[in-house]
Motif scaffolding. Structure first.
Motif, short mmCIF file in Angstrom:
data_model
loop_
_atom_site.label_atom_id
_atom_site.label_comp_id
_atom_site.label_asym_id
_atom_site.label_seq_id
_atom_site.Cartn_x
_atom_site.Cartn_y
_atom_site.Cartn_z
N PRO A 368 48.54 42.00 27.71
CA PRO A 368 49.09 41.73 26.28
C PRO A 368 50.41 41.20 26.56
O PRO A 368 51.01 41.39 27.39
N LYS A 369 50.79 40.54 25.31
CA LYS A 369 52.08 39.67 25.12
C LYS A 369 53.19 40.69 25.66
O LYS A 369 53.34 41.79 25.28
N GLY A 370 54.00 40.12 26.63
CA GLY A 370 55.41 40.65 26.83
C GLY A 370 55.06 41.53 28.22
O GLY A 370 56.18 42.07 28.46
N VAL A 371 54.00 41.84 28.78
CA VAL A 371 54.05 42.66 29.61
C VAL A 371 53.34 42.03 30.97
O VAL A 371 52.47 41.15 30.83
N GLN A 372 53.94 42.33 32.07
CA GLN A 372 53.25 41.73 33.33
C GLN A 372 52.34 42.89 33.91
O GLN A 372 53.04 43.97 34.10
N LEU A 373 51.22 42.31 34.22
CA LEU A 373 50.23 43.25 35.01
C LEU A 373 50.06 42.91 36.67
O LEU A 373 50.05 41.89 36.65
N GLU A 374 50.26 43.95 37.45
CA GLU A 374 49.88 43.80 38.78
C GLU A 374 48.91 44.53 39.04
O GLU A 374 48.71 45.64 38.90
N VAL A 375 47.76 44.17 39.77
CA VAL A 375 46.66 44.65 39.67
C VAL A 375 46.22 45.00 41.37
O VAL A 375 46.44 43.98 41.96
N ARG A 376 46.41 46.12 42.00
CA ARG A 376 46.48 46.31 43.18
C ARG A 376 45.31 47.46 43.68
O ARG A 376 44.80 48.43 43.03
N LEU A 377 44.62 46.83 44.73
CA LEU A 377 43.37 47.55 45.43
C LEU A 377 44.11 48.63 46.48
O LEU A 377 44.77 48.49 47.27
N ILE A 378 43.83 50.03 46.14
CA ILE A 378 44.35 51.02 46.97
C ILE A 378 43.25 51.33 48.13
O ILE A 378 43.61 51.43 49.23
N HIS A 379 41.97 51.62 47.73
CA HIS A 379 41.11 51.49 48.79
C HIS A 379 39.60 51.16 48.29
O HIS A 379 39.38 51.29 47.27
N ALA A 380 39.05 50.95 49.31
CA ALA A 380 37.41 50.71 48.87
C ALA A 380 36.56 51.12 49.85
O ALA A 380 36.75 51.44 50.89
N GLY A 381 35.18 51.45 49.39
CA GLY A 381 33.97 51.69 50.25
C GLY A 381 32.67 51.08 49.76
O GLY A 381 32.54 51.12 48.34
N ASP A 382 31.81 50.73 50.62
CA ASP A 382 30.73 50.22 50.28
C ASP A 382 29.71 51.05 49.52
O ASP A 382 29.62 52.45 50.07
N PRO A 383 28.99 50.68 48.72
CA PRO A 383 27.59 51.51 48.28
C PRO A 383 26.82 51.61 49.32
O PRO A 383 26.62 50.59 50.01
N ILE A 384 25.94 52.54 49.61
CA ILE A 384 24.77 52.70 50.57
C ILE A 384 23.73 53.04 49.93
O ILE A 384 23.49 53.98 49.03
N VAL A 385 22.41 52.45 50.40
CA VAL A 385 21.06 53.06 50.12
C VAL A 385 20.19 52.92 51.35
O VAL A 385 20.36 51.89 52.18
N VAL A 386 19.51 53.91 51.69
CA VAL A 386 18.60 53.81 52.68
C VAL A 386 17.23 53.87 52.31
O VAL A 386 17.08 54.76 51.55
N SER A 387 16.34 53.06 52.76
CA SER A 387 15.02 53.18 52.35
C SER A 387 14.28 54.30 52.66
O SER A 387 14.58 54.90 53.95
N THR A 388 13.45 54.89 51.90
CA THR A 388 12.77 56.05 52.28
C THR A 388 11.54 55.62 53.08
O THR A 388 11.03 56.58 53.49
N ASP A 389 11.50 54.65 53.28
CA ASP A 389 10.39 54.01 54.29
C ASP A 389 10.97 53.84 55.90
O ASP A 389 10.12 53.85 56.71
N ASN A 390 12.10 53.99 55.84
CA ASN A 390 12.76 53.83 57.10
C ASN A 390 12.14 55.06 57.96
O ASN A 390 12.08 56.22 57.45
N SER A 391 11.91 54.87 59.43
CA SER A 391 11.26 55.67 60.11
C SER A 391 12.14 57.00 60.40
O SER A 391 11.76 58.24 60.59
#
Lengths: 471, 471
Positions: A368-391
């Motif tokens: 919005p007008k008149g406001v400076q925004l700073e967007v910071r990444l604090i931490h991150a993690g990957d999504p995971i999926v394991v196939s149920t076909d995995n031995s």
């Protein structure tokens, strides 16, 4: 092999009492990783685990010192045994990496505990103590399964095994993340085994085959150079809280749909099999709404089940909005700045990097007008999926079915276990998440417990799993 | 009368040095009303003022004890002199109620003061001390003007005068509000004189003839019954911060327009004369933006001047949003509740009651799914406007023009002085707001000061004003 496995299972059954007494000794050590005054106890717990790994016949047992941003951390416990005889076909046996953590959450508020948090107490078939299930009790299952197999195998195991146990899981796990990143060769394996999840319901053998990832961010909004009086300046000075509210209202609509352009582009739908399995789970939405959430009505995307919404869809939440005046009563300040702590849960095949890029670009485009925004990444993690076909997943399924006498169900978790992402990214190995906690085990809360029957079934399941992987 | 007035003016000029020394003695008393450890000092300041009112010839001087919600407050100082001889026409002289306050803001942060806050120090024609201008210095102008008139009148005044000085202005002024409400008969007057405002610019005699009112509210949003983990519940559990953001975004649009239905219905436009006068004020928007606000761009309704937006239009601001996680780093909580502190400034002829009713009904009507909203009124104040045609305002205008040798300008204030509303509502009297502070006097901040020339011009202006009212 089957004979050895049955001998190991029998060993476990015969030594139930001792296993529990050992666990109690470990639970008496207040290894609260966040509390500087407990640093000695945390190291004591590491030494306790290392000594037992050595005693049962594991090799190369050692503490690995860690440091995060130059500050000394709590040590990792490492052990291995890598002499599994090749199979009849001449092929080398796989290597299983067993992960757990020996640190615990703080016990506060102490006055809500029925028995002291560091004096493990048995009641109604449960053992009550801080760390009982998260994760000392579940990590100890690994150690006791290895002991049982060693005893049955005359000092040998059916598979190659590495053990890595950390002491900073409850404070971010930076130490192990750095070790995995920098010394992945020392953890070379084919599959990881993590027992830090829970069963969907009592008596229901459960494998967790997916986790959401996340990006945790802060949006800082800056308006005037200093705090201003809303009487004198209200109507002319930008208000960072109003600006953040306008931004947040444009991030997610009232149906829970995230409005960031392209945010859903990489979202993979759960398979038809998964959806069918989730529908079959013993789940009562009304009960969940009333007792777990305690809200009159659930929110989120319409037309999707609670499981889909919490396991297989990205979400966006605001956790706090520091800044301005938060005391009792009235202070008429237009604060110079305000912050929103905003996180998004990610699902396969989203990536933290791309999701953050889209989010940041969108937020900056709607400032919005008149406001400076700073967007910071604090931490991150990957999504995971394991196939149920995995031995390996199949071996775990089979092991639990044998122990519980019931089909194993596949679920996902809505949260993140960052180490699982590290194992995928750095070691290129899938993780079997075989957990034996129960939904009412009070993790991170007073009166944490572990159901002792599940402790023993866990040991037997792991004996069978490792034997199956080595078969 | 003119002779007496000139004698009083001369008396003030002759006693300049003593007046300043007395003010310094008063400024040395750390009468910080919010600090329990200074309760004795606050009473000491009240006794200092009372003793001086008695010494100069005022009558019925006394401390009036106050209490708020059963808790003992700081005393009011009362005095009067009600023997003004009727005019030649036989008509009784009016009664002027002089208001001020002897309490001060805390002095912290102490290390930013160039000279200690309670050791008044003269530098560059200013006196530096906590309370120098807010309001000990301006209140002392009243006392010294009365002394000058008493001296010139041989123990008589040209008008009837009541004095009421409070000790809780900086902590909400509940004590005096209750006294005005319950004992208005003891303060019967025709006009009130308040010197707690500032001049628009140095050397520019200024009368404040309007103040915005306000309603200060809290919106509490409740979702789940307890804090939940955003991994496990994100996508199903309602998020109170997101809900508040959605509500706030619907309260005010990006052009500063308040979206509450009917909110502007009672707003009176400033008169054409007022608008013309405001345009003529020495005001540089670019300078204001750069130095006062320190923002790249101002906000608010387009097409209206800064004066209109801050003096004659209602506004809505958010001051803080307590709840959830506000520490450093990441905590993935979906808080059970969150609060937004929201205030609205009101202008004539809006009323706090009707404005709050409209606001509450609207907020409740837009409550997002899954969240209960509670809208609470924390406090309220009426907007004020005094006609520039009022005879007392004319007398003040004339007095200031004589002293400064310049036309007096009429301004409004964007903030509220609740006592002025109390005087209108309970005593049915208008208030002349004749203030001698300067925009850079650092009210409520380190290095508060009062320009000594304005202290003396203030005394002379009040001598002339009271003489004019009694003429």
């Amino acid at each position: 092999m089957t004979t050895k496995m049955m001998t190991a299972v029998a060993f476990g059954r015969e030594n139930k009492g001792r296993f529990v007494e050992e666990l109690k000794a470990l639970l008496r050590i207040p290894s609260v990783s966040t509390a500087p005054e407990h640093a000695g106890d945390v190291r004591g717990a590491a030494e306790f685990v290392a000594a037992e790994l050595k005693r049962i016949g594991m090799e190369n047992v050692r503490l690995i010192e860690t440091s995060t941003a130059g500050r000394k951390g709590h040590p990792l416990v490492y052990a291995d045994w890598l002499h599994a005889a090749p199979g009849a076909d001449g092929k080398a046996k796989p290597t299983v990496l067993c992960y757990g953590h020996y640190d615990v959450q703080p016990a506060e508020p102490l006055d809500e505990w029925k028995s002291p948090p560091f004096e493990p107490t048995e009641r109604d078939g449960n053992i009550y103590a801080r760390g009982a299930v998260d994760d000392k009790g579940q990590m100890w299952m690994h150690v006791k399964a290895l002991e049982s197999l060693m005893a049955a195998g005359g000092g040998t195991l059916p598979v190659n095994v590495r053990v890595i146990v950390e002491g900073e899981e409850e404070v971010g796990g930076e130490g192990i993340a750095a070790f995995v990143r920098e010394h992945g060769d020392q953890l070379k394996a084919d599959v990881a085994l993590v027992s830090d999840t829970e069963m969907f319901a009592p008596e229901l053998p459960t494998l967790c085959v997916g986790l959401r990832g996340m990006i945790y961010t802060e949006i800082e909004a800056r308006g005037a150079k200093t705090d201003l009086h809303s009487g004198m300046y209200g109507g002319a000075a930008p208000n960072p809280f109003v600006a953040l509210a306008q931004v947040i209202a444009k991030l997610k609509d009232e149906n829970g749909k995230i409005l960031i352009p392209g945010f859903y582009d990489e979202v993979q739908k759960p398979t038809a099999d998964e959806l069918k399995a989730w529908k079959a789970l013993p789940f009562d939405e009304e009960h969940y709404c009333a007792t777990e959430v305690g809200s009159s009505v659930l929110t989120g995307e319409p037309g999707l089940s609670v499981q889909e919404r919490t396991w297989a869809r990205p979400t966006l939440d605001v956790h706090g909005m520091p800044g301005g005046f938060v005391g009792v009563g009235a202070k008429t300040v237009i604060p110079a700045k305000a912050v929103a702590k905003v996180s998004m849960r990610l699902v396969p095949d989203m990536t933290p990097a791309e999701s953050f890029r889209r989010y940041k670009a969108y937020v900056e485009s709607i400032a919005p007008k008149g406001v400076q925004l700073e967007v910071r990444l604090i931490h991150a993690g990957d999504p995971i999926v394991v196939s149920t076909d995995n031995s390996y997943v199949k071996a775990a399924t089979e092991a639990m079915r044998e122990v519980f006498g019931k089909e194993t169900v596949f679920v996902r978790g809505g949260g993140s276990i960052p180490i699982v992402g590290d194992f995928v990214r750095e070691l290129k190995v899938p993780t079997v998440m075989m957990g034996f906690g129960l939904p009412d085990d009070n993790l991170h809360a007073p009166n944490e417990k572990f159901h002792l029957a599940n402790f023993h079934r866990g040991i037997e399941s792991i004996v069978r799993f490792l034997s199956g992987v080595g078969a």
